[in-house]
Design a protein around this motif. Sequence first.
Motif, PDB file in Angstrom:
ATOM      1  N   LEU A  29     -33.940 -12.747  49.941  1.00 49.86           N
ATOM      2  CA  LEU A  29     -33.649 -12.232  51.281  1.00 49.86           C
ATOM      3  C   LEU A  29     -34.155 -10.809  51.453  1.00 49.86           C
ATOM      4  N   HIS A  30     -34.068  -9.996  50.414  1.00 48.00           N
ATOM      5  CA  HIS A  30     -34.618  -8.641  50.501  1.00 48.00           C
ATOM      6  C   HIS A  30     -36.139  -8.660  50.660  1.00 48.00           C
ATOM      7  N   PRO A  35     -34.917  -4.820  57.315  1.00 46.20           N
ATOM      8  CA  PRO A  35     -33.674  -4.050  57.154  1.00 46.20           C
ATOM      9  C   PRO A  35     -32.792  -3.993  58.400  1.00 46.20           C
ATOM     10  N   ARG A  36     -33.365  -4.208  59.587  1.00 47.80           N
ATOM     11  CA  ARG A  36     -32.582  -4.171  60.834  1.00 47.80           C
ATOM     12  C   ARG A  36     -32.399  -5.557  61.442  1.00 47.80           C
ATOM     13  N   ALA A  37     -32.738  -6.614  60.694  1.00 46.88           N
ATOM     14  CA  ALA A  37     -32.648  -7.987  61.215  1.00 46.88           C
ATOM     15  C   ALA A  37     -31.216  -8.333  61.589  1.00 46.88           C
ATOM     16  N   VAL A  38     -31.086  -9.189  62.598  1.00 39.81           N
ATOM     17  CA  VAL A  38     -29.770  -9.605  63.072  1.00 39.81           C
ATOM     18  C   VAL A  38     -29.664 -11.128  63.010  1.00 39.81           C
ATOM     19  N   ASN A  39     -28.504 -11.596  62.561  1.00 40.15           N
ATOM     20  CA  ASN A  39     -28.170 -13.022  62.564  1.00 40.15           C
ATOM     21  C   ASN A  39     -27.192 -13.237  63.708  1.00 40.15           C
ATOM     22  N   ARG A  40     -27.642 -13.827  64.770  1.00 41.93           N
ATOM     23  CA  ARG A  40     -26.806 -14.016  65.965  1.00 41.93           C
ATOM     24  C   ARG A  40     -25.729 -15.076  65.766  1.00 41.93           C
ATOM     25  N   GLU A  45     -18.354 -15.517  61.007  1.00 43.50           N
ATOM     26  CA  GLU A  45     -18.526 -15.297  59.572  1.00 43.50           C
ATOM     27  C   GLU A  45     -17.792 -14.021  59.150  1.00 43.50           C
ATOM     28  N   PRO A  46     -17.706 -13.770  57.855  1.00 44.60           N
ATOM     29  CA  PRO A  46     -17.013 -12.557  57.382  1.00 44.60           C
ATOM     30  C   PRO A  46     -17.651 -11.292  57.955  1.00 44.60           C
ATOM     31  N   PRO A  47     -16.888 -10.215  58.069  1.00 43.19           N
ATOM     32  CA  PRO A  47     -17.424  -8.970  58.614  1.00 43.19           C
ATOM     33  C   PRO A  47     -18.713  -8.501  57.940  1.00 43.19           C
ATOM     34  N   ALA A  48     -18.862  -8.682  56.640  1.00 39.94           N
ATOM     35  CA  ALA A  48     -20.075  -8.246  55.946  1.00 39.94           C
ATOM     36  C   ALA A  48     -21.319  -8.968  56.443  1.00 39.94           C
ATOM     37  N   ALA A  49     -21.159 -10.172  56.983  1.00 40.90           N
ATOM     38  CA  ALA A  49     -22.292 -10.943  57.488  1.00 40.90           C
ATOM     39  C   ALA A  49     -22.703 -10.503  58.886  1.00 40.90           C
ATOM     40  N   ARG A  50     -21.926  -9.652  59.510  1.00 46.63           N
ATOM     41  CA  ARG A  50     -22.198  -9.257  60.896  1.00 46.63           C
ATOM     42  C   ARG A  50     -23.058  -8.021  61.005  1.00 46.63           C
ATOM     43  N   GLY A  51     -23.406  -7.455  59.881  1.00 45.82           N
ATOM     44  CA  GLY A  51     -24.263  -6.278  59.899  1.00 45.82           C
ATOM     45  C   GLY A  51     -25.706  -6.659  60.147  1.00 45.82           C
ATOM     46  N   ARG A  52     -26.579  -5.810  59.701  1.00 46.29           N
ATOM     47  CA  ARG A  52     -28.015  -6.055  59.871  1.00 46.29           C
ATOM     48  C   ARG A  52     -28.698  -6.068  58.514  1.00 46.29           C
ATOM     49  N   GLY A  53     -29.786  -6.777  58.467  1.00 50.45           N
ATOM     50  CA  GLY A  53     -30.648  -6.749  57.301  1.00 50.45           C
ATOM     51  C   GLY A  53     -30.297  -7.747  56.214  1.00 50.45           C
ATOM     52  N   PRO A  54     -30.999  -7.634  55.084  1.00 52.09           N
ATOM     53  CA  PRO A  54     -30.845  -8.591  53.993  1.00 52.09           C
ATOM     54  C   PRO A  54     -29.422  -8.697  53.451  1.00 52.09           C
TER      55      PRO A  54
END
Length: 182
Positions: A29-30, A35-40, A45-54
């Motif tokens: 994934l890295h 680094p700024r990718a978003v998963n809509r 999902e858990p809070p850690a999955a709501r950030g951006r990037g790998p």
Amino acid sequence: MTATAERAAVLDIAERSIQGVIGNDSDELHAVVHPRAVNREARTEPPAARGRGPRAFAATGSWLAAAFDELTWATEEHVIEGDLVVTSGRLSGRHTGDFVVWTPDGTVERAFAPTGRIFSVRQAHFQRVLDGLVVEHWAVRDDQGMAMQLGWIPPTIGYLVRCQRATMRARREAARSGKASS
């Protein structure tokens, strides 16, 4: 690079990102996620999955791996239009751990206790690839079909009790790890 080679490279990046999430492969994934990718799709999902990037994409992989063994993705069709790659295929796996669903505010909503059952559902993943990296992802999934195959619906009284216990476990774990747990 020819147009055909460019299309093949873009498809390869999109496939590698799906396989990286499904395989819970942070290194992969890295290599393919900006680094700024978003998963809509991360809103449940858990809070850690709501950030951006790998790291956020890897958190999605960890979340799935905690609930499912034998996860596989098989692309059946793909369409590439400019920077957008659409892959349609099947996600399959076995439900072996608590599947925790999160609220939009980052608290545990509920957990589905493991059933040991296998599922196989169709999905379509949409990924925007720019400069050789995934910058955006969203999907169309058959969540109801998965829930029916796994025995989540219609639930039995016994399964509802098991899910309530799983939800309480997930909330305790979230509180211990410093995540919201209401």
